[in-house]
Motif scaffolding. Sequence first.
Motif, mmCIF file in Angstrom:
data_model
loop_
_atom_site.group_PDB
_atom_site.id
_atom_site.type_symbol
_atom_site.label_atom_id
_atom_site.label_comp_id
_atom_site.label_asym_id
_atom_site.label_seq_id
_atom_site.Cartn_x
_atom_site.Cartn_y
_atom_site.Cartn_z
ATOM 1 N N PHE A 1 -10.436 1.640 -9.062
ATOM 2 C CA PHE A 1 -10.483 2.592 -10.170
ATOM 3 C C PHE A 1 -9.247 2.458 -11.045
ATOM 4 O O PHE A 1 -9.333 2.424 -12.254
ATOM 5 C CB PHE A 1 -10.594 4.022 -9.623
ATOM 6 N N MET A 2 -8.101 2.369 -10.441
ATOM 7 C CA MET A 2 -6.887 2.193 -11.223
ATOM 8 C C MET A 2 -5.866 1.452 -10.374
ATOM 9 O O MET A 2 -5.496 1.905 -9.313
ATOM 10 C CB MET A 2 -6.315 3.533 -11.680
ATOM 11 N N THR A 3 -5.434 0.313 -10.839
ATOM 12 C CA THR A 3 -4.413 -0.419 -10.106
ATOM 13 C C THR A 3 -3.049 0.152 -10.440
ATOM 14 O O THR A 3 -2.898 0.918 -11.393
ATOM 15 C CB THR A 3 -4.433 -1.912 -10.480
ATOM 16 N N ILE A 4 -2.052 -0.233 -9.674
ATOM 17 C CA ILE A 4 -0.694 0.256 -9.914
ATOM 18 C C ILE A 4 -0.232 -0.123 -11.320
ATOM 19 O O ILE A 4 0.421 0.657 -12.001
ATOM 20 C CB ILE A 4 0.284 -0.236 -8.823
ATOM 21 N N CYS A 5 -0.594 -1.304 -11.790
ATOM 22 C CA CYS A 5 -0.155 -1.733 -13.119
ATOM 23 C C CYS A 5 -0.842 -0.933 -14.223
ATOM 24 O O CYS A 5 -0.207 -0.574 -15.216
ATOM 25 C CB CYS A 5 -0.392 -3.220 -13.301
ATOM 26 N N GLN A 6 -2.132 -0.661 -14.050
ATOM 27 C CA GLN A 6 -2.821 0.162 -15.047
ATOM 28 C C GLN A 6 -2.209 1.558 -15.092
ATOM 29 O O GLN A 6 -1.995 2.117 -16.169
ATOM 30 C CB GLN A 6 -4.309 0.235 -14.726
ATOM 31 N N ARG A 7 -1.937 2.120 -13.917
ATOM 32 C CA ARG A 7 -1.329 3.443 -13.847
ATOM 33 C C ARG A 7 0.051 3.424 -14.493
ATOM 34 O O ARG A 7 0.425 4.329 -15.242
ATOM 35 C CB ARG A 7 -1.226 3.881 -12.382
ATOM 36 N N HIS A 8 0.817 2.365 -14.223
ATOM 37 C CA HIS A 8 2.167 2.262 -14.757
ATOM 38 C C HIS A 8 2.143 2.131 -16.281
ATOM 39 O O HIS A 8 2.940 2.769 -16.979
ATOM 40 C CB HIS A 8 2.884 1.069 -14.118
ATOM 41 N N LEU A 9 1.244 1.312 -16.794
ATOM 42 C CA LEU A 9 1.143 1.163 -18.256
ATOM 43 C C LEU A 9 0.708 2.454 -18.930
ATOM 44 O O LEU A 9 1.253 2.831 -19.970
ATOM 45 C CB LEU A 9 0.174 0.036 -18.599
ATOM 46 N N ALA A 10 -0.265 3.138 -18.344
ATOM 47 C CA ALA A 10 -0.728 4.401 -18.927
ATOM 48 C C ALA A 10 0.387 5.439 -18.937
ATOM 49 O O ALA A 10 0.592 6.144 -19.933
ATOM 50 C CB ALA A 10 -1.933 4.919 -18.144
ATOM 51 N N THR A 11 1.135 5.516 -17.854
ATOM 52 C CA THR A 11 2.245 6.468 -17.789
ATOM 53 C C THR A 11 3.367 6.049 -18.728
ATOM 54 O O THR A 11 4.006 6.890 -19.364
ATOM 55 C CB THR A 11 2.766 6.575 -16.346
ATOM 56 N N GLY A 12 3.600 4.748 -18.838
ATOM 57 C CA GLY A 12 4.636 4.253 -19.743
ATOM 58 C C GLY A 12 4.371 4.624 -21.191
ATOM 59 O O GLY A 12 5.304 4.938 -21.936
ATOM 60 N N HIS A 13 3.105 4.618 -21.598
ATOM 61 C CA HIS A 13 2.780 5.032 -22.969
ATOM 62 C C HIS A 13 3.146 6.492 -23.202
ATOM 63 O O HIS A 13 3.685 6.847 -24.249
ATOM 64 C CB HIS A 13 1.291 4.817 -23.258
ATOM 65 N N SER B 1 0.828 -1.209 0.000
ATOM 66 C CA SER B 1 0.000 0.000 0.000
ATOM 67 C C SER B 1 0.860 1.255 0.000
ATOM 68 O O SER B 1 0.544 2.237 -0.676
ATOM 69 C CB SER B 1 -0.973 0.001 1.176
ATOM 70 N N HIS B 2 1.981 1.243 0.757
ATOM 71 C CA HIS B 2 2.892 2.394 0.733
ATOM 72 C C HIS B 2 3.473 2.603 -0.658
ATOM 73 O O HIS B 2 3.558 3.728 -1.151
ATOM 74 C CB HIS B 2 4.043 2.196 1.733
ATOM 75 N N LEU B 3 3.890 1.520 -1.289
ATOM 76 C CA LEU B 3 4.496 1.648 -2.616
ATOM 77 C C LEU B 3 3.477 2.062 -3.662
ATOM 78 O O LEU B 3 3.802 2.786 -4.602
ATOM 79 C CB LEU B 3 5.184 0.344 -3.014
ATOM 80 N N ASP B 4 2.230 1.637 -3.504
ATOM 81 C CA ASP B 4 1.183 2.046 -4.433
ATOM 82 C C ASP B 4 0.958 3.553 -4.350
ATOM 83 O O ASP B 4 0.881 4.247 -5.373
ATOM 84 C CB ASP B 4 -0.100 1.281 -4.129
ATOM 85 N N VAL B 5 0.895 4.083 -3.136
ATOM 86 C CA VAL B 5 0.706 5.518 -2.950
ATOM 87 C C VAL B 5 1.920 6.283 -3.464
ATOM 88 O O VAL B 5 1.785 7.321 -4.123
ATOM 89 C CB VAL B 5 0.423 5.842 -1.461
ATOM 90 N N LEU B 6 3.113 5.780 -3.184
ATOM 91 C CA LEU B 6 4.325 6.424 -3.688
ATOM 92 C C LEU B 6 4.351 6.413 -5.212
ATOM 93 O O LEU B 6 4.707 7.411 -5.849
ATOM 94 C CB LEU B 6 5.569 5.725 -3.122
ATOM 95 N N HIS B 7 3.953 5.312 -5.822
ATOM 96 C CA HIS B 7 3.904 5.217 -7.282
ATOM 97 C C HIS B 7 2.919 6.237 -7.853
ATOM 98 O O HIS B 7 3.205 6.891 -8.860
ATOM 99 C CB HIS B 7 3.522 3.787 -7.693
ATOM 100 N N ALA B 8 1.767 6.384 -7.211
ATOM 101 C CA ALA B 8 0.785 7.372 -7.668
ATOM 102 C C ALA B 8 1.364 8.783 -7.582
ATOM 103 O O ALA B 8 1.168 9.602 -8.490
ATOM 104 C CB ALA B 8 -0.493 7.264 -6.844
ATOM 105 N N HIS B 9 2.091 9.073 -6.503
ATOM 106 C CA HIS B 9 2.704 10.391 -6.350
ATOM 107 C C HIS B 9 3.768 10.612 -7.428
ATOM 108 O O HIS B 9 3.829 11.680 -8.031
ATOM 109 C CB HIS B 9 3.308 10.524 -4.950
#
Length: 150
Positions: free
Chosen positions: A116-128, A40-48
Amino acid sequence: MPSPPRADDAHPYLRAATAGVRHHTHALGRSALPEPADRSHLDVLHAHLTALLRLVDQLAGAARPPHPGAGRHLASAHTRLWQATAAVHDAFHLLPSTAADSSDCRPESLPEGPPFMTICQRHLATGHIVRRKTTPTDLDRPPHITACLR
């Protein structure tokens, strides 16, 4: 006559986010035996980090035409932020999952339904977004060292 706005009032949301990160870092540093990071900490950090990455991208785009040197430095910061974001995403998947954060790239298996958005979905969207503006060579390049000009 109203006083001119202060420089730090231009982006109050960014100041609030930075204060939140500082508070969290300070709270973790005060405990005698800091707990290991959890998903959960890493998910929040990834979002930030992804939000910061998008902000730096916008600033680099705005700075590039009038100030090409500053734009290049911001583009370099954008690349380094992506590398940090990718490392946090990789670390997320190396940690064991618990019942509370067991999305593990399979949000359909969660009992409460997909978030709403998992870490992987967020990561893929940002990666594009990153890959449209950055070459693979730039992404693999180690950070450069610059000296402060002042």
